[in-house]
Design a protein around this motif. Structure first.
Motif, PDB file in Angstrom:
ATOM      1  N   GLU A   1       0.834  -1.202   0.000  1.00 12.97           N
ATOM      2  CA  GLU A   1       0.000   0.000   0.000  1.00 12.97           C
ATOM      3  C   GLU A   1       0.869   1.251   0.000  1.00 12.97           C
ATOM      4  O   GLU A   1       0.729   2.138  -0.828  1.00 12.97           O
ATOM      5  N   ARG A   2       1.794   1.258   0.958  1.00 17.04           N
ATOM      6  CA  ARG A   2       2.594   2.452   1.238  1.00 17.04           C
ATOM      7  C   ARG A   2       3.551   2.808   0.104  1.00 17.04           C
ATOM      8  O   ARG A   2       3.770   3.964  -0.205  1.00 17.04           O
ATOM      9  N   LEU A   3       4.149   1.786  -0.497  1.00 14.40           N
ATOM     10  CA  LEU A   3       5.203   2.038  -1.489  1.00 14.40           C
ATOM     11  C   LEU A   3       4.738   1.699  -2.916  1.00 14.40           C
ATOM     12  O   LEU A   3       5.566   1.483  -3.802  1.00 14.40           O
ATOM     13  N   LYS A   4       3.427   1.688  -3.100  1.00 14.09           N
ATOM     14  CA  LYS A   4       2.841   1.340  -4.403  1.00 14.09           C
ATOM     15  C   LYS A   4       3.524   2.105  -5.543  1.00 14.09           C
ATOM     16  O   LYS A   4       3.661   3.334  -5.463  1.00 14.09           O
ATOM     17  N   GLY A   5       3.952   1.387  -6.561  1.00 13.34           N
ATOM     18  CA  GLY A   5       4.520   2.044  -7.743  1.00 13.34           C
ATOM     19  C   GLY A   5       5.985   2.431  -7.603  1.00 13.34           C
ATOM     20  O   GLY A   5       6.602   2.886  -8.567  1.00 13.34           O
ATOM     21  N   ARG A   6       6.554   2.270  -6.404  1.00 11.85           N
ATOM     22  CA  ARG A   6       7.965   2.640  -6.234  1.00 11.85           C
ATOM     23  C   ARG A   6       8.881   1.548  -6.779  1.00 11.85           C
ATOM     24  O   ARG A   6       8.636   0.361  -6.567  1.00 11.85           O
ATOM     25  N   ALA A   7       9.965   1.976  -7.427  1.00 10.07           N
ATOM     26  CA  ALA A   7      10.913   1.015  -8.004  1.00 10.07           C
ATOM     27  C   ALA A   7      11.573   0.151  -6.935  1.00 10.07           C
ATOM     28  O   ALA A   7      11.995  -0.981  -7.201  1.00 10.07           O
ATOM     29  N   THR A   8      11.662   0.693  -5.715  1.00  7.38           N
ATOM     30  CA  THR A   8      12.359  -0.041  -4.642  1.00  7.38           C
ATOM     31  C   THR A   8      11.477  -1.102  -3.978  1.00  7.38           C
ATOM     32  O   THR A   8      11.977  -1.892  -3.178  1.00  7.38           O
ATOM     33  N   LEU A   9      10.181  -1.110  -4.292  1.00 11.17           N
ATOM     34  CA  LEU A   9       9.270  -2.009  -3.570  1.00 11.17           C
ATOM     35  C   LEU A   9       9.676  -3.494  -3.631  1.00 11.17           C
ATOM     36  O   LEU A   9       9.760  -4.133  -2.581  1.00 11.17           O
ATOM     37  N   PRO A  10       9.940  -4.054  -4.822  1.00 12.62           N
ATOM     38  CA  PRO A  10      10.283  -5.489  -4.852  1.00 12.62           C
ATOM     39  C   PRO A  10      11.504  -5.809  -3.991  1.00 12.62           C
ATOM     40  O   PRO A  10      11.512  -6.793  -3.255  1.00 12.62           O
ATOM     41  N   TYR A  11      12.520  -4.961  -4.039  1.00 14.33           N
ATOM     42  CA  TYR A  11      13.728  -5.182  -3.237  1.00 14.33           C
ATOM     43  C   TYR A  11      13.404  -5.082  -1.749  1.00 14.33           C
ATOM     44  O   TYR A  11      13.803  -5.935  -0.940  1.00 14.33           O
ATOM     45  N   LYS A  12      12.648  -4.048  -1.392  1.00 12.40           N
ATOM     46  CA  LYS A  12      12.345  -3.847   0.029  1.00 12.40           C
ATOM     47  C   LYS A  12      11.451  -4.948   0.595  1.00 12.40           C
ATOM     48  O   LYS A  12      11.561  -5.323   1.751  1.00 12.40           O
ATOM     49  N   ARG A  13      10.569  -5.489  -0.257  1.00 13.09           N
ATOM     50  CA  ARG A  13       9.693  -6.596   0.181  1.00 13.09           C
ATOM     51  C   ARG A  13      10.524  -7.799   0.616  1.00 13.09           C
ATOM     52  O   ARG A  13      10.233  -8.455   1.605  1.00 13.09           O
ATOM     53  N   VAL A  14      11.555  -8.085  -0.175  1.00 18.23           N
ATOM     54  CA  VAL A  14      12.418  -9.231   0.152  1.00 18.23           C
ATOM     55  C   VAL A  14      13.291  -8.890   1.360  1.00 18.23           C
ATOM     56  O   VAL A  14      13.400  -9.668   2.310  1.00 18.23           O
ATOM     57  N   ALA A  15      13.881  -7.700   1.321  1.00 19.83           N
ATOM     58  CA  ALA A  15      14.829  -7.314   2.368  1.00 19.83           C
ATOM     59  C   ALA A  15      14.156  -7.271   3.742  1.00 19.83           C
ATOM     60  O   ALA A  15      14.748  -7.703   4.733  1.00 19.83           O
ATOM     61  N   ILE A  16      12.929  -6.801   3.797  1.00 16.36           N
ATOM     62  CA  ILE A  16      12.280  -6.647   5.108  1.00 16.36           C
ATOM     63  C   ILE A  16      12.086  -8.012   5.768  1.00 16.36           C
ATOM     64  O   ILE A  16      12.096  -8.112   7.002  1.00 16.36           O
ATOM     65  N   SER A  17      11.913  -9.049   4.960  1.00 22.44           N
ATOM     66  CA  SER A  17      11.657 -10.359   5.566  1.00 22.44           C
ATOM     67  C   SER A  17      12.837 -10.775   6.443  1.00 22.44           C
ATOM     68  O   SER A  17      12.655 -11.247   7.563  1.00 22.44           O
ATOM     69  N   GLY A  18      14.062 -10.547   5.959  1.00 23.58           N
ATOM     70  CA  GLY A  18      15.248 -10.905   6.738  1.00 23.58           C
ATOM     71  C   GLY A  18      15.415 -10.009   7.959  1.00 23.58           C
ATOM     72  O   GLY A  18      15.758 -10.486   9.049  1.00 23.58           O
ATOM     73  N   ILE A  19      15.134  -8.725   7.767  1.00 27.07           N
ATOM     74  CA  ILE A  19      15.363  -7.749   8.845  1.00 27.07           C
ATOM     75  C   ILE A  19      14.355  -7.939   9.988  1.00 27.07           C
ATOM     76  O   ILE A  19      14.706  -7.947  11.167  1.00 27.07           O
ATOM     77  N   LEU A  20      13.092  -8.112   9.618  1.00 28.81           N
ATOM     78  CA  LEU A  20      12.059  -8.291  10.653  1.00 28.81           C
ATOM     79  C   LEU A  20      12.272  -9.615  11.384  1.00 28.81           C
ATOM     80  O   LEU A  20      12.152  -9.687  12.619  1.00 28.81           O
ATOM     81  N   LYS A  21      12.616 -10.640  10.628  1.00 28.05           N
ATOM     82  CA  LYS A  21      12.881 -11.966  11.221  1.00 28.05           C
ATOM     83  C   LYS A  21      14.029 -11.852  12.232  1.00 28.05           C
ATOM     84  O   LYS A  21      13.913 -12.316  13.372  1.00 28.05           O
ATOM     85  N   GLU A  22      15.083 -11.176  11.839  1.00 32.85           N
ATOM     86  CA  GLU A  22      16.240 -11.031  12.736  1.00 32.85           C
ATOM     87  C   GLU A  22      15.849 -10.280  14.020  1.00 32.85           C
ATOM     88  O   GLU A  22      16.177 -10.718  15.123  1.00 32.85           O
ATOM     89  N   ALA A  23      15.109  -9.181  13.847  1.00 34.52           N
ATOM     90  CA  ALA A  23      14.720  -8.378  15.023  1.00 34.52           C
ATOM     91  C   ALA A  23      13.856  -9.206  15.978  1.00 34.52           C
ATOM     92  O   ALA A  23      14.019  -9.137  17.201  1.00 34.52           O
ATOM     93  N   MET A  24      12.951 -10.024  15.422  1.00 38.52           N
ATOM     94  CA  MET A  24      12.062 -10.803  16.286  1.00 38.52           C
ATOM     95  C   MET A  24      12.784 -11.975  16.938  1.00 38.52           C
ATOM     96  O   MET A  24      12.574 -12.279  18.105  1.00 38.52           O
ATOM     97  N   GLU A  25      13.647 -12.621  16.177  1.00 35.83           N
ATOM     98  CA  GLU A  25      14.409 -13.744  16.760  1.00 35.83           C
ATOM     99  C   GLU A  25      15.334 -13.265  17.873  1.00 35.83           C
ATOM    100  O   GLU A  25      15.537 -13.950  18.873  1.00 35.83           O
ATOM    101  N   LEU A  26      15.882 -12.058  17.698  1.00 37.54           N
ATOM    102  CA  LEU A  26      16.762 -11.507  18.743  1.00 37.54           C
ATOM    103  C   LEU A  26      15.989 -11.263  20.040  1.00 37.54           C
ATOM    104  O   LEU A  26      16.540 -11.408  21.130  1.00 37.54           O
TER     105      LEU A  26
END
Ligand SMILES: Cc1cc2nc3c(=O)[nH]c(=O)nc-3n(C[C@H](O)[C@H](O)[C@H](O)COP(=O)(O)OP(=O)(O)OC[C@H]3O[C@@H](n4cnc5c(N)ncnc54)[C@H](O)[C@@H]3O)c2cc1C
Length: 287
Positions: free
Chosen positions: A252-277
Motif C-alpha cells: 500500500e505504502r510504497l505502491k509504484g515505487r521502483a524499490t518495492l520489490p527489493y524492500k519486500r524481500v529485504a524486510i523479511s530478513g530484517i524483521l525476522k532477525e529483530a524478532m528472533e533476537l
C-alpha cells in the motif's frame, strides 16, 4: 547569503535567545556530520551558526530508575560506552554501534540524528519502539511530543531539541534492532527494524511496538504487525505471518515505487532477525 557569525552556545537559554533573534537565518551545529555537508553543497545558507557542543546539560544520560533521559548532544559513542544500553536496551546500543564509522560516531549526536529528519536515521526506529518523547524549547515555550509524531510536527526554525526520554524497560521487556545497509560501515541504512516486546510468564507477547526505518517517507510504527503479534508466541509460524503482514502494508505504502520489490524481500530478513533476537536475548543479551 553568507555565513557571518558563529556563536559558541554556553547554555540552553542563550541558544533559545539567539534562535529567537535570528529565526530562519540561524542554524544549530552539533557534531556537524550532516550540516557541514549541507553547507558545503549549499543546500542551506544560514547567516549564523550556533555551536552547542560545549553545553554540558545536553550531554548527560540520566537514569532515575523509572525513566531514562538522553541529552540531545549525547554522541553515539557515549551511548555505546554506557553500560545502561547493554541489557534490555541493547537494540539502541546496536543501532548506535552500526552508525557510520568510529569518527562519525564520535562526533554525531542523537539530537542531530533526529533533527536532521532523514527517513534512514538509525536511532529513530528503536526510539519509536521505546515510546520515546522529545523535548523542544523556543522563545514561545516548551513542547514535548512523542517521537512517533515528530515527523508530522517536526522541529521549527526557532527550536532546540534538548532531551529524549523513555520509560526504563522492565526485565520481561526487550528492545531489538536489525539493519540492512548498502555497504558495511559507512552505509546510511536503507532498511531497519526495531521491536520492543513485553513477554508474559509463558512467553506470549503481552505488549509490542514495532518500528521501521526507510520503509516510507519517515521512520514509523508498524501497527498492523503489532496487532498481528499480540497474544502470540514468537516462533517460525508467527514470524512468517508478521512478514506477510508488513509486506501487505508496504504494498500500500510504497505502491509504484521502483524499490518495492527489493524492500519486500529485504524486510523479511530484517524483521525476522529483530524478532528472533527478542526471543534469544530475553532476560539477558546473548547476541
Ligand atoms: C560518512 C557518514 C556516514 C553516516 N552514517 C550514518 C548511519 O549509518 N546512520 C545514520 O543514522 N546516520 C548516518 N550519518 C548521518 C549523521 O552522522 C547523523 O545523522 C548524526 O546523528 C547527525 O548528528 P550531528 O550531531 O552530526 O548533527 P549536525 O550535523 O550537527 O546537525 C544536523 C541537523 O540537526 C540540527 N540539530 C542538531 N542538533 C540539534 C539540536 N539539539 N536541536 C535542534 N537542531 C539540532 C542541525 O541544525 C542540522 O540541521 C552519516 C553521516 C556521514 C557523513
Amino acid at each position: 547569503m553568507t555565513l557571518n557569525q558563529v556563536y559558541n552556545g554556553n547554555n540552553i537559554d542563550e541558544v533559545v535567545e539567539i534562535l529567537g533573534k535570528y529565526g530562519r537565518d540561524a542554524k544549530i551545529i552539533a557534531g556537524g556530520t550532516d550540516i557541514v555537508i549541507a553547507l558545503k553543497n549549499e543546500k542551506i545558507s544560514p547567516k549564523v551558526l550556533i555551536d552547542i557542543t560545549k553545553i554540558a546539560d545536553l550531554k548527560d544520560i540520566e537514569d532515575d530508575g523509572e525513566y531514562i533521559k538522553i541529552g540531545a548532544g549525547v554522541t553515539f559513542t557515549q551511548i555505546i560506552r554506557n553500560p545502561l544500553f547493554q541489557g534490555n536496551l541493547y537494540g539502541l546500543y546496536k543501532a548506535c554501534r552500526m552508525v557510520g564509522s568510529p569518527q562519525i560516531r564520535n562526533k554525531g549526536t542523537i539530537g542531530g540524528n533526529i533533527a536532521n529528519g532523514s527517513a534512514a536515521a538509525d536511532s529513530i526506529p528503536p526510539l519509536i519502539a521505546l515510546g520515546s518523547k522529545v523535548k523542544l524549547l523556543s522563545i514561545d515555550g516548551t513542547r514535548e511530543i512523542a517521537i512517533e509524531d515528530y515527523y508530522n510536527d517536526p522541529i521549527k526554525e526557532n527550536e532546540i531539541l534538548t532531551t529524549i526520554t523513555f520509560k526504563k524497560p522492565k526485565e520481561n521487556q526487550i528492545l531489538t534492532f536489525a539493519k540492512l545497509g548498502l555497504r558495511k560501515a559507512l552505509a546510511i541504512s536503507r532498511l531497519t527494524s526495531a521491536t520492543f516486546i513485553e513477554f508474559d510468564d509463558e512467553d506470549f507477547v503481552k505488549s509490542i511496538r514495532v518500528a521501521s526505518g526507510a520503509l516510507g517517507k519517515y521512520p514509523m510504527r508498524e501497527y498492523e504487525v503489532e496487532k498481528y503479534l499480540i497474544g502470540k508466541k514468537i516462533e517460525a509460524k508467527t514470524i512468517e505471518g508478521a512478514i506477510g503482514t508488513i509486506q501487505s502494508s508496504m504494498d500500500e505504502r510504497l505502491k509504484g515505487r521502483a524499490t518495492l520489490p527489493y524492500k519486500r524481500v529485504a524486510i523479511s530478513g530484517i524483521l525476522k532477525e529483530a524478532m528472533e533476537l527478542a526471543v534469544k536475548n530475553k532476560g539477558g543479551v546473548k547476541e
